[in-house]
Enzyme design. Sequence first.
Site, PDB file in Angstrom:
ATOM      1  N   TYR A  66       0.836  -1.221   0.000  1.00 42.12           N
ATOM      2  CA  TYR A  66       0.000   0.000   0.000  1.00 42.12           C
ATOM      3  C   TYR A  66       0.860   1.255   0.000  1.00 42.12           C
ATOM      4  CZ  TYR A  66      -4.447  -2.303   0.052  1.00 42.12           C
ATOM      5  OH  TYR A  66      -5.539  -3.040  -0.343  1.00 42.12           O
ATOM      6  N   HIS A 118     -15.366   1.616  -2.446  1.00 41.27           N
ATOM      7  CA  HIS A 118     -14.322   0.758  -1.854  1.00 41.27           C
ATOM      8  C   HIS A 118     -13.383   1.510  -0.916  1.00 41.27           C
ATOM      9  CE1 HIS A 118     -14.833  -2.337  -5.387  1.00 41.27           C
ATOM     10  NE2 HIS A 118     -15.787  -2.405  -4.497  1.00 41.27           N
TER      11      HIS A 118
HETATM   12  P1  OAD Z   1      -9.946  -4.274 -13.401  1.00 39.63           P
HETATM   13  O1  OAD Z   1      -8.457  -4.215 -13.455  1.00 39.63           O
HETATM   14  O2  OAD Z   1     -10.574  -5.574 -13.073  1.00 39.63           O
HETATM   15  O3  OAD Z   1     -10.537  -3.802 -14.797  1.00 39.63           O
HETATM   16  C1  OAD Z   1     -10.078  -2.652 -15.442  1.00 39.63           C
HETATM   17  C2  OAD Z   1     -10.888  -2.468 -16.706  1.00 39.63           C
HETATM   18  O4  OAD Z   1     -10.466  -1.240 -17.299  1.00 39.63           O
HETATM   19  C3  OAD Z   1     -10.710  -3.546 -17.754  1.00 39.63           C
HETATM   20  O5  OAD Z   1     -11.989  -3.974 -18.205  1.00 39.63           O
HETATM   21  C4  OAD Z   1      -9.948  -2.858 -18.893  1.00 39.63           C
HETATM   22  O6  OAD Z   1     -10.324  -3.336 -20.170  1.00 39.63           O
HETATM   23  C5  OAD Z   1     -10.379  -1.427 -18.699  1.00 39.63           C
HETATM   24  N1  OAD Z   1      -9.454  -0.401 -19.186  1.00 39.63           N
HETATM   25  C6  OAD Z   1      -8.100  -0.439 -19.290  1.00 39.63           C
HETATM   26  N2  OAD Z   1      -7.639   0.736 -19.742  1.00 39.63           N
HETATM   27  C7  OAD Z   1      -8.710   1.547 -19.933  1.00 39.63           C
HETATM   28  C8  OAD Z   1      -8.888   2.898 -20.360  1.00 39.63           C
HETATM   29  N3  OAD Z   1      -7.861   3.660 -20.704  1.00 39.63           N
HETATM   30  N4  OAD Z   1     -10.158   3.376 -20.406  1.00 39.63           N
HETATM   31  C9  OAD Z   1     -11.217   2.606 -20.057  1.00 39.63           C
HETATM   32  N5  OAD Z   1     -11.108   1.344 -19.643  1.00 39.63           N
HETATM   33  C10 OAD Z   1      -9.874   0.814 -19.584  1.00 39.63           C
HETATM   34  O7  OAD Z   1     -10.407  -3.102 -12.399  1.00 39.63           O
HETATM   35  P2  OAD Z   1     -11.833  -2.886 -11.689  1.00 39.63           P
HETATM   36  O8  OAD Z   1     -12.935  -3.410 -12.526  1.00 39.63           O
HETATM   37  O9  OAD Z   1     -11.874  -1.477 -11.271  1.00 39.63           O
HETATM   38  O10 OAD Z   1     -11.339  -3.944  -5.504  1.00 39.63           O
HETATM   39  O11 OAD Z   1     -11.670  -3.798 -10.424  1.00 39.63           O
HETATM   40  C11 OAD Z   1     -12.712  -3.828  -9.495  1.00 39.63           C
HETATM   41  C12 OAD Z   1     -12.174  -4.045  -8.114  1.00 39.63           C
HETATM   42  O12 OAD Z   1     -11.326  -5.179  -8.096  1.00 39.63           O
HETATM   43  C13 OAD Z   1     -11.272  -2.928  -7.613  1.00 39.63           C
HETATM   44  O13 OAD Z   1     -11.981  -1.833  -7.057  1.00 39.63           O
HETATM   45  C14 OAD Z   1     -10.466  -3.634  -6.587  1.00 39.63           C
HETATM   46  C15 OAD Z   1     -10.102  -4.831  -7.417  1.00 39.63           C
HETATM   47  O14 OAD Z   1      -9.617  -5.917  -6.772  1.00 39.63           O
HETATM   48  C16 OAD Z   1     -10.876  -4.096  -4.280  1.00 39.63           C
HETATM   49  O15 OAD Z   1      -9.703  -3.934  -4.001  1.00 39.63           O
HETATM   50  C17 OAD Z   1     -11.933  -4.467  -3.299  1.00 39.63           C
END
Ligand code: OAD
Length: 250
Positions: A66, A118
């Site tokens: 972190y 979160h």
């Molecule tokens: P992910 O890493 O799972 O997904 C990121 C998404 O962003 C993917 O679908 C990519 O295709 C997309 N992406 C990448 N670059 C991009 C861009 N420039 N513009 C738009 N989209 C883009 O991240 P989250 O879905 O946010 O939780 O993950 C959800 C949760 O899982 C997080 O909040 C965290 C994680 O573990 C906790 O820590 C509880």
Amino acid sequence: MGDLDRAIERLRRAGRITILTGAGVSAASGIPTFRGDDGLWKKVRAETIATPEAFQHDPKFVWEWYDWRRSVILDAKPNAAHDVLGRWTRERAGVTVIAQNVDGLHERAGAERLIRLHGSIWHVRCWARCSAGREDWLDRTVPQPRLPPLCPHCGAIVRPGVVWFGEPLDRGVLAEATLAAEECDVFLTVGTSSVVYPAAGLVHHAKHQGAFTIEINPDATEASAQVDLAVRGKAEEVLPALDRGLLSRE
Ligand code: OAD
């Protein structure tokens, strides 16, 4: 009509707009996502970092990670996606942003109606939940002089103020997010892989209540088949394009 124009038309006519954001929104700011090829969870398993059990087992190890992320985020700046969303919340009634990201970049871009699902990486709280340290408090010290940091009230160790896997979301915060999803006319899901619940369920709540649902993501996700419209592109490019389209049709 192209996908972008369809999205602009829907947004233009919408009374209430709710936007769920994920790690992709901060990618252009240099903050790694979780699940891509270079994703954080590819380098280290989520279970060894982002669970209460991991913290109980090795708080120093968890805090080192972190502390590193806080230093990455400290050097990062909001990008065009944060800027557009921040302005929409300030200038247009009925716009709410629900953030999964803990980096605080929406706040730095001036987002006003913001629900932090979160938590925040800039908040910490007493692991022992002592009576004085029950609530989160802000701690922007990077790097931390001591890992794990200690509670100024009781001397127990301190934990990051984020939600970990296996932990429930704050009930009030989740209720607020669910309401924002259920009451909107257009629901945008931006830069999230839509695999982590309950956040990933919000688009379904919105659709169920009659909202038009739009996904903005360069890649297909778990939500793609369910949304009404999938705009393939990067948040930092698509959101400014939508914004320009809305301005030109005012
Ligand atoms: P992910 O890493 O799972 O997904 C990121 C998404 O962003 C993917 O679908 C990519 O295709 C997309 N992406 C990448 N670059 C991009 C861009 N420039 N513009 C738009 N989209 C883009 O991240 P989250 O879905 O946010 O939780 O993950 C959800 C949760 O899982 C997080 O909040 C965290 C994680 O573990 C906790 O820590 C509880």
